[in-house]
Design a protein around this motif. Sequence first.
Motif: not given
Length: 261
Positions: A76-94
Amino acid sequence: MTATPLPASIDGIAARLRAAGCVFAEEEARLLLEAARTPAELAEMVERRVAGLPLEHVLGWVEFAGRRLAVAEGVFVPRRRTELLAREAAALARPGSVVVDLCCGCGAVGVAVAAAVPGVELHAADVDPAAVRCARRNVAAVGGRVYEGDLDAPLPTRLAGRVDLLVANAPYVPTDAVGLMPPEARLHEPRVALDGGPDGLDVQRRVAAAAPRWLAPTGRLLIETSQRQAPHTAAAIAAAGLTARVVRDAELDATVVVGSR
């Protein structure tokens, strides 16, 4: 099949790609020219692209959240829209956060989070052996670990109750809609990465139901979904005992539901 000799120029290659229906023919031609080590290899790569293989499979990599990640044929090739998922997770991570990426594919989301927040403890899992092989190449670069198996089944039991962020880009295409997807997806990506069951939510429900076992007291679950399916994804998360909120990015045409204890 014998590859057709090609002029080693962007214009010549772009003309062939455009005739095959490639919308971004000039950009693809440039990438293929950069990637090929010999004229023969270039000709073969162009032939594979003209035959319909996804560009990322031809190149052997995909760009996601500013990084190049290994991806192989049949993955499976990750889509650009999935960058939102990564961005939201990164904002919550420490630093020190335990992050689990389920249905990880090539590992794109987990790697993006780990790259954005150094010091996270990253674990990823996927049921597809080909995806796991790619993910191990990508995740190793950020010090994470990858497991092969169905959803959370292969995760180490020591993670139970310790996960700060559980992220999942689980398949959410309804079964009847898979056949309507672009050929690059339905012919060259694994069905298990696309088909979410009759309403597209079968795997999401399983992820939501499993989440409470793994989440820390302040842990969060993040699931990518579609705008139309978001209320149902939120309902599945609520049924697991979590409070759900929907995050939307219109520019990316991306939707994520976040569940909190």
